[in-house]
Design a protein around this motif. Structure first.
Motif, PDB file in Angstrom:
ATOM      1  N   ALA A  69       0.650  -1.320  -0.049  1.00 14.88           N
ATOM      2  CA  ALA A  69      -0.102  -0.095  -0.093  1.00 14.88           C
ATOM      3  C   ALA A  69       0.818   1.255   0.129  1.00 14.88           C
ATOM      4  O   ALA A  69       0.534   2.279  -0.639  1.00 14.88           O
ATOM      5  CB  ALA A  69      -0.821  -0.052   1.400  1.00 14.88           C
ATOM      6  N   SER A  70       2.287   1.077   0.623  1.00 12.34           N
ATOM      7  CA  SER A  70       2.808   2.397   0.801  1.00 12.34           C
ATOM      8  C   SER A  70       3.462   2.583  -0.893  1.00 12.34           C
ATOM      9  O   SER A  70       3.838   3.590  -1.095  1.00 12.34           O
ATOM     10  CB  SER A  70       3.916   2.048   1.795  1.00 12.34           C
ATOM     11  OG  SER A  70       3.423   2.304   3.084  1.00 12.34           O
ATOM     12  N   ARG A  71       3.906   1.366  -1.374  1.00 12.48           N
ATOM     13  CA  ARG A  71       4.285   1.497  -2.698  1.00 12.48           C
ATOM     14  C   ARG A  71       3.332   2.357  -3.597  1.00 12.48           C
ATOM     15  O   ARG A  71       3.553   3.375  -4.268  1.00 12.48           O
ATOM     16  CB  ARG A  71       4.697   0.175  -3.213  1.00 12.48           C
ATOM     17  CG  ARG A  71       5.587   0.276  -4.513  1.00 12.48           C
ATOM     18  CD  ARG A  71       5.612  -1.003  -5.341  1.00 12.48           C
ATOM     19  NE  ARG A  71       6.221  -2.155  -4.340  1.00 12.48           N
ATOM     20  CZ  ARG A  71       7.388  -2.504  -4.082  1.00 12.48           C
ATOM     21  NH1 ARG A  71       8.284  -1.668  -4.538  1.00 12.48           N
ATOM     22  NH2 ARG A  71       7.692  -3.676  -3.264  1.00 12.48           N
ATOM     23  N   ILE A  87      10.843   1.457  -6.985  1.00 12.71           N
ATOM     24  CA  ILE A  87      11.784   0.350  -6.055  1.00 12.71           C
ATOM     25  C   ILE A  87      12.177   0.971  -4.623  1.00 12.71           C
ATOM     26  O   ILE A  87      12.404   2.145  -4.501  1.00 12.71           O
ATOM     27  CB  ILE A  87      13.020   0.113  -6.888  1.00 12.71           C
ATOM     28  CG1 ILE A  87      12.414  -0.426  -8.396  1.00 12.71           C
ATOM     29  CG2 ILE A  87      13.778  -0.563  -6.160  1.00 12.71           C
ATOM     30  CD1 ILE A  87      13.654  -0.330  -9.278  1.00 12.71           C
ATOM     31  N   PHE A  88      12.134  -0.057  -3.852  1.00 11.81           N
ATOM     32  CA  PHE A  88      12.546   0.659  -2.348  1.00 11.81           C
ATOM     33  C   PHE A  88      14.074   0.132  -2.104  1.00 11.81           C
ATOM     34  O   PHE A  88      14.247  -0.909  -2.547  1.00 11.81           O
ATOM     35  CB  PHE A  88      11.648  -0.017  -1.343  1.00 11.81           C
ATOM     36  CG  PHE A  88      10.188   0.734  -1.374  1.00 11.81           C
ATOM     37  CD1 PHE A  88      10.162   2.119  -1.233  1.00 11.81           C
ATOM     38  CD2 PHE A  88       9.167  -0.255  -1.339  1.00 11.81           C
ATOM     39  CE1 PHE A  88       8.959   2.701  -1.149  1.00 11.81           C
ATOM     40  CE2 PHE A  88       7.718   0.409  -1.245  1.00 11.81           C
ATOM     41  CZ  PHE A  88       7.815   1.853  -1.040  1.00 11.81           C
ATOM     42  N   THR A  89      14.774   1.157  -1.545  1.00  6.63           N
ATOM     43  CA  THR A  89      16.346   0.788  -1.385  1.00  6.63           C
ATOM     44  C   THR A  89      16.399   1.122   0.208  1.00  6.63           C
ATOM     45  O   THR A  89      15.411   1.657   0.906  1.00  6.63           O
ATOM     46  CB  THR A  89      17.137   1.624  -2.084  1.00  6.63           C
ATOM     47  OG1 THR A  89      17.065   2.968  -1.677  1.00  6.63           O
ATOM     48  CG2 THR A  89      16.889   1.439  -3.690  1.00  6.63           C
ATOM     49  N   ALA A 266      11.358  -6.101 -11.967  1.00  7.10           N
ATOM     50  CA  ALA A 266      10.994  -5.087 -10.907  1.00  7.10           C
ATOM     51  C   ALA A 266       9.758  -5.015 -10.575  1.00  7.10           C
ATOM     52  O   ALA A 266       8.724  -5.265 -11.283  1.00  7.10           O
ATOM     53  CB  ALA A 266      11.491  -3.509 -11.735  1.00  7.10           C
ATOM     54  N   PRO A 267       9.361  -4.495  -9.290  1.00  7.36           N
ATOM     55  CA  PRO A 267      10.569  -3.921  -8.288  1.00  7.36           C
ATOM     56  C   PRO A 267      11.092  -4.845  -7.424  1.00  7.36           C
ATOM     57  O   PRO A 267      12.045  -4.460  -6.796  1.00  7.36           O
ATOM     58  CB  PRO A 267       9.632  -2.980  -7.292  1.00  7.36           C
ATOM     59  CG  PRO A 267       8.193  -3.628  -7.456  1.00  7.36           C
ATOM     60  CD  PRO A 267       8.084  -4.382  -8.985  1.00  7.36           C
TER      61      PRO A 267
END
Length: 401
Positions: A69-71, A87-89, A266-267
């Motif tokens: 949901a945050s994405r 994409i989260f890092t 991805a992601p």
């Protein structure tokens, strides 16, 4: 007339710091956090932390739902076409390194990478090191007299050998919006990939990545009133297939045996290992909070407060403001005074500002300075914070006269 922030009470640390005698003016380094974020973190940890995407049990399902949901919230905040482009890092620095390694295969010896003379180390060193690994040419775009990337020089330096342009949206030292539309157009005309470091810019206003037209947009959560240890990459659909996997481990793998592996797209294919789950969920809560604010009121407050900061510094003898800052921050030096000495005296009076080269050492060297003082504002600051700053600055300058 006092300028009061109506959102100050939403950030409990500000009052806590004030009780400690501290005035926080270092938001360009990291921001204080809204109560909405603290509540989200407490809810996640108190109701069952779990890893995402892997477990079938209820805590895992809840964590995965909140994570994804945050994405979607980040995608909405940037107006990306699809949440799969997010994409989260583990930070903006990690994000830029991911790009520098993941795009390495598109370069050949003799190709050129263009960056500007004002870049943060995080948007300089990954490209510098890539250039050294692959025998590429790193081209530095100079600045004009106002601290902006010189468009005439850029038009001459961005040419047929340019394979990538990587520039900041907003300078963390000079406080100025860079001329991205023209710069990105110059790069696109040469078929070059474009990377925008939005770590400072994303905090101010809403930025539409589709309208911007960059291939990659990077920012860090902790400067956007979110948790530390989290970075975000937006990747355009045409550029995303050019990005090779660069970190390997759990979750990003599709199938594996001892001598062969295939990897996810991805992601998830770029999020190896356990991601910063709580931080991602927390960023989603922060974006909900920010989305609930009157954006025009926020922009007006930031503009008025910055104007008062800039005018107050310019009215003081021996103070020299760097560049032509437009919003959020001002960097300055004082004639005959070392920035570390002034920072020490301000710190003793409870004024939390930043001193030094601000992770932009080549820029400060270019300006002929060992460092500078930077005052940076958040939406929780008000005119009383500036009055305390100016009082402490005046007393410091009397001692250093």
């Amino acid at each position: 007339m006092p300028l009061i922030s109506p959102w100050r009470a939403d950030f409990p640390a500000i009052d806590a710091l004030q009780r400690q005698g501290q005035t926080y003016l270092d938001s360009a380094a990291t921001t204080q956090k809204p109560q909405a974020l603290l509540d989200a973190l407490m809810h996640y940890y108190c109701n069952g932390a779990a890893n995402v995407h892997r477990a079938q049990h209820l805590p895992g399902a809840h964590a995965t739902q909140a994570f994804e949901a945050s994405r979607s919230k980040v995608s909405h905040w940037l107006n990306a076409a699809d949440s799969g482009q997010i994409i989260f890092t583990h930070g903006a620095t990690s994000a830029l390194n991911l790009l520098a390694y993941g795009l390495e295969g598109v370069f050949s010896a003799g190709d050129e990478i263009a960056i500007s003379a004002l870049e943060h180390h995080a948007n300089l060193l990954p490209w510098q090191q890539l250039a050294q690994r692959r025998n590429l040419k790193l081209v530095i775009l100079p600045l004009d007299a106002h601290g902006l990337i010189d468009l005439d020089a850029a038009s001459a330096l961005i040419g047929p050998n340019t394979r990538l342009l990587a520039v900041s949206q907003f300078s963390n030292v000079l406080g100025a919006w860079q001329p991205l539309p023209r710069l990105l157009a110059l790069a696109r005309a040469q078929g070059a990939l474009t990377v925008v470091d939005g770590a400072q810019g994303v905090v101010h206003g809403r930025h539409d990545v589709q309208a911007l037209g960059c291939d990659f947009y990077v920012f860090s959560s902790h400067k956007l009133y979110g948790p530390e240890g989290l970075g975000v990459i937006y990747a355009g659909n045409e550029a995303l297939p050019k990005l090779a996997h660069w970190q390997f481990g759990g979750e990003m793998v599709l199938t594996a045996d001892y001598r062969h592996a295939e990897f996810r797209a991805a992601p998830l294919g770029f999020e190896a290992g356990t991601p910063p789950i709580a931080s991602v969920i927390g960023l989603g809560a922060t974006l909900d909070y920010l989305d609930s604010l009157d954006q025009r009121a926020v922009a007006d407050h930031e503009a008025q407060l910055h104007k008062r900061l800039l005018e107050g510094l310019q009215q003081r003898d021996r103070v020299r403001v760097l560049g032509a800052p437009e919003l959020a921050l001002v960097s300055f030096v004082v004639e005959g005074v070392h920035n570390a000495d002034l920072a020490h005296l301000l710190t003793e009076q409870g004024i939390a500002v930043r001193a030094g080269h601000h992770c932009a050492m080549p820029l400060l060297k270019h300006l002929g300075l060992p460092g500078a003082i930077r005052v940076s504002l958040g939406l929780y600051n008000d005119s009383d914070d500036l009055l305390r700053l100016f009082s402490a600055l005046d007393q410091s300058l009397e001692l250093l006269a």
